[in-house]
Design a protein around this motif. Structure first.
Motif, mmCIF file in Angstrom:
data_model
loop_
_atom_site.group_PDB
_atom_site.id
_atom_site.type_symbol
_atom_site.label_atom_id
_atom_site.label_comp_id
_atom_site.label_asym_id
_atom_site.label_seq_id
_atom_site.Cartn_x
_atom_site.Cartn_y
_atom_site.Cartn_z
ATOM 1 N N PHE A 41 -1.054 13.974 7.001
ATOM 2 C CA PHE A 41 -0.239 12.761 7.081
ATOM 3 C C PHE A 41 -0.501 11.844 5.885
ATOM 4 C CE2 PHE A 41 0.497 13.599 11.702
ATOM 5 C CZ PHE A 41 1.887 13.561 11.648
ATOM 6 N N LEU A 42 -1.751 11.740 5.477
ATOM 7 C CA LEU A 42 -2.065 10.924 4.300
ATOM 8 C C LEU A 42 -1.423 11.518 3.042
ATOM 9 C CD1 LEU A 42 -5.795 10.113 5.118
ATOM 10 C CD2 LEU A 42 -3.849 8.520 5.191
ATOM 11 N N LEU A 43 -1.392 12.834 2.951
ATOM 12 C CA LEU A 43 -0.726 13.491 1.820
ATOM 13 C C LEU A 43 0.776 13.228 1.838
ATOM 14 C CD1 LEU A 43 -2.679 16.853 1.738
ATOM 15 C CD2 LEU A 43 -2.507 15.205 -0.143
ATOM 16 N N ILE A 44 1.392 13.306 3.000
ATOM 17 C CA ILE A 44 2.827 13.023 3.104
ATOM 18 C C ILE A 44 3.117 11.605 2.610
ATOM 19 C CG2 ILE A 44 4.693 12.590 4.771
ATOM 20 C CD1 ILE A 44 3.524 15.006 6.383
ATOM 21 N N ILE A 45 2.311 10.661 3.036
ATOM 22 C CA ILE A 45 2.494 9.265 2.628
ATOM 23 C C ILE A 45 2.318 9.115 1.122
ATOM 24 C CG2 ILE A 45 1.475 6.942 2.773
ATOM 25 C CD1 ILE A 45 0.845 7.693 5.769
ATOM 26 N N CYS A 46 1.266 9.710 0.573
ATOM 27 C CA CYS A 46 0.979 9.559 -0.860
ATOM 28 C C CYS A 46 2.003 10.282 -1.741
ATOM 29 C CB CYS A 46 -0.431 10.049 -1.180
ATOM 30 S SG CYS A 46 -1.705 8.940 -0.567
ATOM 31 N N ILE A 47 2.448 11.454 -1.322
ATOM 32 C CA ILE A 47 3.454 12.170 -2.111
ATOM 33 C C ILE A 47 4.764 11.376 -2.106
ATOM 34 C CG2 ILE A 47 4.834 14.276 -2.288
ATOM 35 C CD1 ILE A 47 2.324 15.775 -1.145
ATOM 36 N N ALA A 48 5.132 10.828 -0.942
ATOM 37 C CA ALA A 48 6.319 9.971 -0.879
ATOM 38 C C ALA A 48 6.107 8.716 -1.736
ATOM 39 C CB ALA A 48 6.629 9.598 0.558
ATOM 40 N N ALA A 49 4.877 8.200 -1.767
ATOM 41 C CA ALA A 49 4.583 7.018 -2.587
ATOM 42 C C ALA A 49 4.803 7.296 -4.073
ATOM 43 C CB ALA A 49 3.150 6.544 -2.346
ATOM 44 N N LEU A 50 4.556 8.530 -4.504
ATOM 45 C CA LEU A 50 4.874 8.871 -5.899
ATOM 46 C C LEU A 50 6.366 8.690 -6.156
ATOM 47 C CD1 LEU A 50 2.761 12.026 -6.842
ATOM 48 C CD2 LEU A 50 2.608 9.738 -7.823
ATOM 49 N N GLY A 51 7.189 9.006 -5.174
ATOM 50 C CA GLY A 51 8.625 8.783 -5.308
ATOM 51 C C GLY A 51 8.968 7.304 -5.323
ATOM 52 N N ILE A 52 8.318 6.555 -4.446
ATOM 53 C CA ILE A 52 8.577 5.116 -4.360
ATOM 54 C C ILE A 52 8.155 4.404 -5.643
ATOM 55 C CG2 ILE A 52 7.900 2.982 -3.175
ATOM 56 C CD1 ILE A 52 7.627 4.774 -0.606
ATOM 57 N N PHE A 53 6.999 4.792 -6.179
ATOM 58 C CA PHE A 53 6.456 4.130 -7.363
ATOM 59 C C PHE A 53 6.677 4.939 -8.638
ATOM 60 C CE2 PHE A 53 3.961 2.484 -3.788
ATOM 61 C CZ PHE A 53 4.185 1.130 -3.952
ATOM 62 N N SER A 54 7.705 5.771 -8.652
ATOM 63 C CA SER A 54 7.931 6.653 -9.800
ATOM 64 C C SER A 54 8.221 5.899 -11.100
ATOM 65 C CB SER A 54 9.056 7.648 -9.504
ATOM 66 O OG SER A 54 10.256 6.969 -9.239
ATOM 67 N N ALA A 55 8.631 4.664 -10.992
ATOM 68 C CA ALA A 55 8.884 3.877 -12.202
ATOM 69 C C ALA A 55 7.747 2.884 -12.459
ATOM 70 C CB ALA A 55 10.208 3.136 -12.080
ATOM 71 N N ALA A 56 6.642 3.053 -11.770
ATOM 72 C CA ALA A 56 5.525 2.113 -11.881
ATOM 73 C C ALA A 56 4.690 2.386 -13.132
ATOM 74 C CB ALA A 56 4.648 2.199 -10.636
ATOM 75 N N ASP A 57 3.666 1.600 -13.281
ATOM 76 C CA ASP A 57 2.757 1.752 -14.421
ATOM 77 C C ASP A 57 1.810 2.935 -14.190
ATOM 78 O OD1 ASP A 57 -0.094 0.285 -13.432
ATOM 79 O OD2 ASP A 57 1.723 -0.316 -12.371
ATOM 80 N N VAL A 58 1.138 3.329 -15.246
ATOM 81 C CA VAL A 58 0.263 4.497 -15.202
ATOM 82 C C VAL A 58 -0.909 4.293 -14.236
ATOM 83 C CG1 VAL A 58 -1.213 3.865 -17.162
ATOM 84 C CG2 VAL A 58 -0.809 6.269 -16.646
ATOM 85 N N PHE A 59 -1.384 3.086 -14.088
ATOM 86 C CA PHE A 59 -2.500 2.813 -13.190
ATOM 87 C C PHE A 59 -2.116 3.132 -11.744
ATOM 88 C CE2 PHE A 59 -4.983 0.006 -10.419
ATOM 89 C CZ PHE A 59 -6.261 0.440 -10.742
ATOM 90 N N THR A 60 -0.953 2.654 -11.312
ATOM 91 C CA THR A 60 -0.492 2.909 -9.940
ATOM 92 C C THR A 60 -0.302 4.397 -9.697
ATOM 93 O OG1 THR A 60 0.628 0.762 -9.940
ATOM 94 C CG2 THR A 60 1.313 2.348 -8.258
ATOM 95 N N ILE A 61 0.322 5.068 -10.639
ATOM 96 C CA ILE A 61 0.550 6.513 -10.500
ATOM 97 C C ILE A 61 -0.778 7.260 -10.445
ATOM 98 C CG2 ILE A 61 1.517 8.557 -11.635
ATOM 99 C CD1 ILE A 61 3.750 6.671 -12.699
ATOM 100 N N SER A 62 -1.739 6.848 -11.261
ATOM 101 C CA SER A 62 -3.035 7.533 -11.273
ATOM 102 C C SER A 62 -3.804 7.313 -9.973
ATOM 103 C CB SER A 62 -3.873 7.114 -12.479
ATOM 104 O OG SER A 62 -4.211 5.748 -12.403
ATOM 105 N N ILE A 63 -3.714 6.130 -9.395
ATOM 106 C CA ILE A 63 -4.382 5.865 -8.108
ATOM 107 C C ILE A 63 -3.770 6.752 -7.014
ATOM 108 C CG2 ILE A 63 -4.722 4.140 -6.278
ATOM 109 C CD1 ILE A 63 -6.557 3.748 -8.707
#
Length: 179
Positions: free
Chosen positions: A76-98
């Motif tokens: 479930f945590l992986l599902i949330i985080c993988i979806a978060a990559l989609g949500i924050f796909s235009a974010a800065d490198v720090f957010t994507i790396s976290i």
């Protein structure tokens, strides 16, 4: 096989597909190279393996048992985080790396729990065949989050690719519930 699939999917996602995504976002090569450090949790999972092995998750352990509770929590945590990559796909490198580091940690923890579950549930004489099915599933999961994701990214936006991959992780959740 399906638990192996669930383990392999996040690995290629953060090791190769993410780098192509970063190239598409025009990040420089040095930044993309630093993303290789994201794989570090896979090599260091032995450090928190005793913790995972000794802690019972209050509600989940009663319902699913110790191993499956850790597996499903991390799925479930992986599902949330993988979806978060989609949500924050235009974010800065720090957010994507976290987010990518969290995926690596949850994926490595899921791998540990699945390995422990397999060793616990499969008879010793069947361990070889069970491991081969697991690895086969692992490779298919890597192909889906690697080659298939890249093919999709040529046709649809990266955020949708990540949403699809997070939905594909439900295969592992369903498998864990029925295991």
């Amino acid at each position: 096989f399906l638990l192996g699939f669930s383990s392999g999917l996040p690995l290629a996602l953060i090791l190769s597909t993410l780098k192509v995504f970063l190239v598409d976002l025009n990040f420089d090569i040095k930044t993309i190279g630093l993303f290789s450090l994201i794989a570090l949790p896979y090599g260091l999972k032995f450090l928190w393996a005793p913790i995972v092995d000794s802690i019972a998750l209050p509600v989940l352990t009663k319902a699913l048992g110790r191993r499956r509770s850790w597996i499903i929590l991390n799925q479930f945590l992986l599902i949330i985080c993988i979806a978060a990559l989609g949500i924050f796909s235009a974010a800065d490198v720090f957010t994507i790396s976290i987010i990518a580091m969290l995926i690596a940690i949850f994926s490595a923890t899921q791998d540990m729990a699945i390995d422990a579950y397999r060793i616990e549930k499969i008879k010793p004489e069947d361990q070889g065949i069970a491991a081969s099915f697991y690895v086969y599933g692992y490779r298919i999961g890597m192909l889906i989050s690697g080659a298939f994701a890249l093919i999709l990214s040529a046709k649809i936006s990266w955020d949708k690719v990540y949403y699809i991959l997070s939905a594909v992780m439900l295969i592992g959740v369903i498998t864990t519930l029925f295991a």
